[in-house]
Enzyme design. Structure first.
Site, PDB file in Angstrom:
ATOM      1  N   CYS A   1     -16.261   1.793   0.031  1.00 59.54           N
ATOM      2  CA  CYS A   1     -15.262   0.859   0.405  1.00 59.54           C
ATOM      3  C   CYS A   1     -15.033   1.001   2.120  1.00 59.54           C
ATOM      4  O   CYS A   1     -14.254   0.188   2.372  1.00 59.54           O
ATOM      5  CB  CYS A   1     -14.241   1.122  -0.408  1.00 59.54           C
ATOM      6  SG  CYS A   1     -13.235   2.843  -0.268  1.00 59.54           S
TER       7      CYS A   1
ATOM      8  N   ASP B   1     -17.156   7.361  -2.094  1.00 64.77           N
ATOM      9  CA  ASP B   1     -15.948   7.224  -1.218  1.00 64.77           C
ATOM     10  C   ASP B   1     -15.629   8.554  -0.814  1.00 64.77           C
ATOM     11  O   ASP B   1     -16.147   9.578  -1.140  1.00 64.77           O
ATOM     12  CB  ASP B   1     -14.812   6.627  -2.318  1.00 64.77           C
ATOM     13  CG  ASP B   1     -13.557   6.515  -1.638  1.00 64.77           C
ATOM     14  OD1 ASP B   1     -13.524   6.456  -0.352  1.00 64.77           O
ATOM     15  OD2 ASP B   1     -12.243   6.306  -2.066  1.00 64.77           O
TER      16      ASP B   1
ATOM     17  N   ARG C   1       0.836  -1.224   0.250  1.00 63.68           N
ATOM     18  CA  ARG C   1       0.084  -0.031  -0.152  1.00 63.68           C
ATOM     19  C   ARG C   1       0.908   1.198  -0.108  1.00 63.68           C
ATOM     20  O   ARG C   1       1.663   1.436   1.115  1.00 63.68           O
ATOM     21  CB  ARG C   1      -0.827   0.077   1.307  1.00 63.68           C
ATOM     22  CG  ARG C   1      -1.683   1.230   1.259  1.00 63.68           C
ATOM     23  CD  ARG C   1      -2.951   1.106   2.229  1.00 63.68           C
ATOM     24  NE  ARG C   1      -3.886   0.425   1.789  1.00 63.68           N
ATOM     25  CZ  ARG C   1      -5.078   0.694   2.196  1.00 63.68           C
ATOM     26  NH1 ARG C   1      -5.440   1.615   3.388  1.00 63.68           N
ATOM     27  NH2 ARG C   1      -6.345   0.227   1.455  1.00 63.68           N
TER      28      ARG C   1
ATOM     29  N   ARG D   1     -14.053  -8.476   1.622  1.00 62.97           N
ATOM     30  CA  ARG D   1     -12.544  -8.395   1.254  1.00 62.97           C
ATOM     31  C   ARG D   1     -12.014  -9.871   1.616  1.00 62.97           C
ATOM     32  O   ARG D   1     -11.021 -10.043   1.254  1.00 62.97           O
ATOM     33  CB  ARG D   1     -12.063  -7.378   2.202  1.00 62.97           C
ATOM     34  CG  ARG D   1     -12.602  -5.795   2.028  1.00 62.97           C
ATOM     35  CD  ARG D   1     -12.365  -5.295   0.613  1.00 62.97           C
ATOM     36  NE  ARG D   1     -10.993  -5.399   0.280  1.00 62.97           N
ATOM     37  CZ  ARG D   1     -10.140  -4.187   0.752  1.00 62.97           C
ATOM     38  NH1 ARG D   1     -10.355  -3.482   1.207  1.00 62.97           N
ATOM     39  NH2 ARG D   1      -8.848  -4.421   0.112  1.00 62.97           N
TER      40      ARG D   1
ATOM     41  N   HIS E   1      -7.120   0.617  -6.885  1.00 60.10           N
ATOM     42  CA  HIS E   1      -7.604  -0.163  -5.392  1.00 60.10           C
ATOM     43  C   HIS E   1      -8.165  -1.457  -5.757  1.00 60.10           C
ATOM     44  O   HIS E   1      -9.365  -1.741  -5.580  1.00 60.10           O
ATOM     45  CB  HIS E   1      -8.327   0.595  -4.752  1.00 60.10           C
ATOM     46  CG  HIS E   1      -8.296   0.242  -3.266  1.00 60.10           C
ATOM     47  ND1 HIS E   1      -7.766  -0.970  -2.908  1.00 60.10           N
ATOM     48  CD2 HIS E   1      -9.062   0.464  -2.137  1.00 60.10           C
ATOM     49  CE1 HIS E   1      -7.755  -1.282  -1.376  1.00 60.10           C
ATOM     50  NE2 HIS E   1      -8.943  -0.279  -0.884  1.00 60.10           N
TER      51      HIS E   1
ATOM     52  N   GLN F   1     -10.049  -4.020  -3.499  1.00 54.79           N
ATOM     53  CA  GLN F   1     -11.413  -3.532  -2.899  1.00 54.79           C
ATOM     54  C   GLN F   1     -12.630  -3.850  -4.003  1.00 54.79           C
ATOM     55  O   GLN F   1     -13.534  -4.170  -3.667  1.00 54.79           O
ATOM     56  CB  GLN F   1     -11.455  -2.102  -2.784  1.00 54.79           C
ATOM     57  CG  GLN F   1     -12.423  -1.451  -2.470  1.00 54.79           C
ATOM     58  CD  GLN F   1     -13.170  -1.829  -1.060  1.00 54.79           C
ATOM     59  OE1 GLN F   1     -12.268  -1.783  -0.047  1.00 54.79           O
ATOM     60  NE2 GLN F   1     -14.201  -2.335  -0.680  1.00 54.79           N
TER      61      GLN F   1
END
Ligand code: CP
Ligand code: NVA
Length: 306
Positions: free
Chosen positions: A260, A220, A101, A288, A128, A131
């Site tokens: 998310c 988001d 990340r 996830r 991402h 996700q």
């Protein structure tokens, strides 16, 4: 094989991952042990904060019989300037795959060039992918399929939006993104995603256009990690891009609302909608875990045969 963006996968590979994740989820719910990664180790190198990505990958590794090692920028030599290319080669001598990340997508690309083990993108400023795979698993659970759906993205043309664009391009569902001027996805990136795809990928400034008749409403945060200093400016630019009951009222009666997480209640989404009956955010977060297991199985070259 690496998983840096959704476009690293073919449609068939995405469908296989979705099927495998659903089967691993069922197996987990029945309490059937499944340890194909015994003796394997996953490294996690995180230069930004995380709850879901870190915990779901670490738990996934444990469920699959393997181990994981978490390294933050603070307590590794990366934080003191050791080059990415050196870290990548050293990590390749210890562990069997890594989740990274970080900030710029070029950083993970450089890491992958020097890595001799699979590299998984746990979020960059531009993408991402893990996700979005969990999100599509959630859509398939709730709607039976992603085929023929109208998906709306409301808010920032950020890393999540980019991965949604790649998913729509590959899987062929209809995607409309409502983003304010100056915060829309990169036009070159959009052009590439649209080329060779039969999908309708629309970008508009109109929330109404995106939300009307949508099966899925998605949003988001307005300021992503690393954009904290732009926060005040962004709050102004995104006013009017909130998923609230009025916007939900424009969507189909059985529309689902996704986020998310982490969510900023009262900014991109209201408390009422996030906690309301259309919200699927907790299932989305749970998924996830199940999709990470399918990703790890596949990338760590395990043919479990069952
Ligand atoms: N959605 C997501 O990636 O959450 P974390 O930042 O908690 O990992
Ligand atoms: N766009 C957000 C996603 C967090 C999971 C960020 O990059 O901070």
């Amino acid at each position: 094989m690496n998983l840096l963006t959704i476009s690293d996968l073919t449609k068939e590979e995405i469908d296989d991952l979705l099927k495998r994740a659903a089967s691993l989820k069922e197996r987990h719910k029945k309490g059937i042990p499944h340890n194909p990664l015994r003796g394997k180790t996953l490294g996690l190198i995180f230069e930004k904060s995380s709850t879901r990505t870190r915990v779901s990958f670490e738990t996934a590794m444990q469920h699959l019989g393997g181990a994981s090692i978490f390294i933050s920028q603070r307590d590794s030599q990366i934080g003191r300037g050791e080059p990415i290319k050196d870290t990548a080669r050293v990590m390749s001598r210890y562990v069997d795959a890594v989740v990274i990340r970080t900030f710029g997508h070029d950083i993970i690309e450089e890491y992958a060039r020097y890595s001799s083990i699979p590299v998984i993108n746990g979020l960059t400023d531009q993408h991402h992918p893990c996700q979005i795979l969990a999100d599509i698993l959630t859509i398939v659970e709730k709607k039976g399929s992603y085929d023929g759906l109208k998906v709306a993205w409301i808010g920032d043309g950020n890393n999540m939006a980019n991965s949604w664009i790649e998913a729509a391009s590959s899987l062929g569902f209809d995607l409309t993104l409502a983003c304010p001027k100056g915060y829309q996805p990169d036009s070159g990136f959009l052009k590439r995603a649209r080329s060779g795809s039969k999908t309708g990928i629309k970008v508009t400034e109109s929330v109404e256009e995106a939300a009307s008749g949508a099966d899925v409403l998605n949003t988001d945060v307005w300021a992503s990690m690393g954009q904290e200093e732009e926060s005040a400016r962004r709050m102004k630019a995104f006013a009017g891009y909130q998923i609230n009951s009025k916007v939900l009222g424009l969507a189909k009666k059985d529309a689902i609302v996704m986020h998310c997480l982490p969510a900023h209640r009262g900014e991109e989404i209201t408390e009422e909608v996030l906690e309301g009956p259309h919200s699927v955010v907790w299932d989305e977060a749970e998924n996830r875990l199940h999709i990470q297991k399918a990703i790890l199985e596949r990338l760590m070259s395990v043919n479990s045969g069952d």
